[in-house]
Design an enzyme around this catalytic site. Structure first.
Site, PDB file in Angstrom:
ATOM      1  N   GLU A  80      -4.529 -29.846  17.586  1.00 51.95           N
ATOM      2  CA  GLU A  80      -4.346 -31.401  17.173  1.00 51.95           C
ATOM      3  C   GLU A  80      -3.668 -31.341  15.810  1.00 51.95           C
ATOM      4  OE1 GLU A  80      -3.821 -34.988  18.860  1.00 51.95           O
ATOM      5  OE2 GLU A  80      -4.250 -33.191  19.669  1.00 51.95           O
ATOM      6  N   ASP A  81      -4.545 -30.780  14.881  1.00 52.18           N
ATOM      7  CA  ASP A  81      -4.338 -30.875  13.294  1.00 52.18           C
ATOM      8  C   ASP A  81      -3.661 -30.105  12.589  1.00 52.18           C
ATOM      9  OD1 ASP A  81      -5.707 -33.366  14.002  1.00 52.18           O
ATOM     10  OD2 ASP A  81      -7.677 -32.733  13.165  1.00 52.18           O
TER      11      ASP A  81
END
Ligand code: MN
Length: 511
Positions: A80-81
């Site tokens: 996600e990051d």
């Protein structure tokens, strides 16, 4: 709850303490990837980002999570990051861990946006959970650490996260029997959702425990002496303090009257076997006078959510009272970790607790019956509108308080509050529901539309010649199950009627 800064070594020594045969290499590899991927990123609090997955992993280790789950927790925010993709995770760690990580990012996208989106959120949550229960448990750990660091987040966002935890995550943890996680999620969120009420409860609890602490400690010491004198072995005896939010809920129930709360503090005795629990109960009762009607044997008669313990409340020190809770280590672990307590058993045989295994477990364990209802809901209901309507009913089933009633044979049936004998009858068997003509509660005739209470012994009287349910029952049936069976019968009845009538009419014309 300040937990400070953790290192990989802290995590490893914690894992070794819990499970000496753990796959430390796997944990080290997962940490290394996450640490490199998150390099340079910081949390709102200013801490290096890696602290977050590390804390989440630590919470799971405390719950005795298997290595794959701990590794997935370390990796949970990577796709996600950071620039590392899910595919790379799969290449390095295999399908199982990658699919957990993927599940966590999906659940992470579910945001609480008020009542209108609530059902939709729950649906997504349930889908994720039915696919892999481990994802939900990792999500609890992730959420718990986020709640512990809410202070550094803008107030509005902090409120949203806390509310979502209180309304969605904590009830699900509760229904999974994960009492400890539920309590921790609630307490961490409570402060942000209802700050004034939190202060009030905290103040009450602090005063009450400060006053009682020395006396409780004395009772603990005396208990140890009495048990030793009578040659009854024990593993641990300690004080336990009620979680703040659950204390608050109880206070509201009793009109904020503190004197009505008997289990503010309790003394927990962890005993080697159930027999030792009963033996210790005898010793405790011979030393201190028990309060009438407060002895509860959930060891021989567990609560339907699986809770087991032997409880008694006794007088000590001229009118003060304290509750004793006696249980074995197995029972203790099950009460704290709920469904997660099961995962240690299959680890060697299977790396994961996949949907199939989980469903199988549901068949044998009534307390989590509602998840199988969810799974079947997924299969049977096709239309979106229909699905949402059913889910609304199911949500009421799941989140409203439950009552526990008995069959004449002593089996416990778990029903939502306000359930009627009709709900009970359909819970036993569709045929019993369809042919129900009257009900006896505690030996007396009881109107079919009147709510049952916890502890009622319910007997359904059936009429064998009865054709089917009365459609009026829909007006007071509470459970989704009973309502759908009544409706189903009405529909099937109509179809039979049409089948019977039409050929007849055709025959008549021909003739
Ligand atoms: Mn996270």
């Amino acid at each position: 709850m300040e937990r400070g800064i953790f290192t990989l070594n802290d995590l490893i020594s914690q894992i070794r303490a819990v499970r000496p045969q753990a796959d430390i290499k796997l944990i080290e590899r997962a940490f290394a990837l996450a640490d490199t991927a998150h390099k340079g990123q910081t949390r709102m609090s200013g801490e290096p980002y890696i602290q977050h997955p590390l804390h989440a992993a630590m919470i799971l280790v405390e719950m005795h999570a298997p290595d794959a789950v701990v590794a997935a927790a370390l990796l949970h925010d990577v796709p996600e990051d950071t620039s590392v993709t899910l595919e790379e995770i799969e290449e390095q760690f295999g399908k199982d861990i990658a699919s957990m990580v993927n599940g966590i990012s999906k659940v992470g996208k579910i945001k609480y946006r008020g009542v209108e989106r609530y059902i939709e959120n729950l649906r997504k949550m349930f889908v994720a959970m039915a696919n892999d229960i481990r994802v939900m448990i990792i999500k609890f750990a992730d959420r718990l650490h986020n709640l512990q660091t809410l202070d550094s987040i803008p107030q509005k966002k902090a409120y949203r996260i806390a509310l979502e935890s209180l309304e969605i995550y904590a009830p699900i943890a509760g229904r999974l029997g994960m009492g400890e996680i539920k309590g921790r999620l609630e307490d961490a969120a409570f402060k942000y959702v209802l700050p004034k009420e939190y202060e009030w409860t905290l103040d009450l609890a602090t005063k009450a425990t400060q006053n009682k602490q020395p006396q409780i400690q004395k009772v603990i010491e005396q208990t140890k002496v009495e048990l030793a004198n009578n040659h009854i072995p024990y593993i641990d005896i300690h004080g336990r303090y009620k979680h703040l939010y659950s204390l608050y809920r109880k206070l509201l129930k009793y009109g904020r009257d503190v004197t009505k709360i008997y289990d503010f503090t309790a003394i927990r005795c962890i005993m080697p076997t159930p027999a030792d629990c009963y033996a210790a109960l005898g010793i405790i009762h011979s030393r201190w006078t028990p309060l009438k009607g407060r002895i509860k044997d959930y060891i021989s008669q567990p609560k339907p959510n699986g809770y087991q313990s032997l409880h008694t409340t006794v007088f000590y020190d001229r009118g003060s009272i304290v509750e004793f809770q006696l249980r074995t280590p197995e029972i203790h672990e099950a009460a704290e970790f709920g469904i997660a307590a099961h995962w240690s058993y299959d680890e060697t045989k299977t790396q994961h607790m996949a949907a199939e295994r989980f469903k199988h477990m549901l068949d044998t364990e009534k307390e989590i019956e509602w998840i199988s209802q969810l799974a079947s809901l997924q299969d049977t209901v096709k239309g979106k509108k229909e699905f949402l309507e059913s889910l609304e009913e199911l949500k009421l089933d799941v989140f409203r308080d439950r009552i526990f009633v008995y069959t004449p044979k002593g089996d416990v049936i778990d029903l939502p509050e306000e359930s009627t004998p009709i709900d009970f009858a359909y819970n036993i068997h569709t045929d019993i529901g369809n042919r129900c003509s009257a009900a006896k509660v505690n030996g007396m005739i009881h109107p079919l539309d009147q709510a049952l209470k916890s502890g009622d012994i319910v007997e359904i009287i059936i009429d064998k010649s009865r054709k089917g349910p009365n459609p009026d029952w829909l007006k007071f049936a509470k459970t989704r199950h009973a309502k759908s069976k009544i409706r189903q019968y009405a529909r099937a009845g109509l179809a039979t009627w049409i089948k019977g009538v039409i050929p007849d009419a055709i025959r008549k014309r021909k003739g």
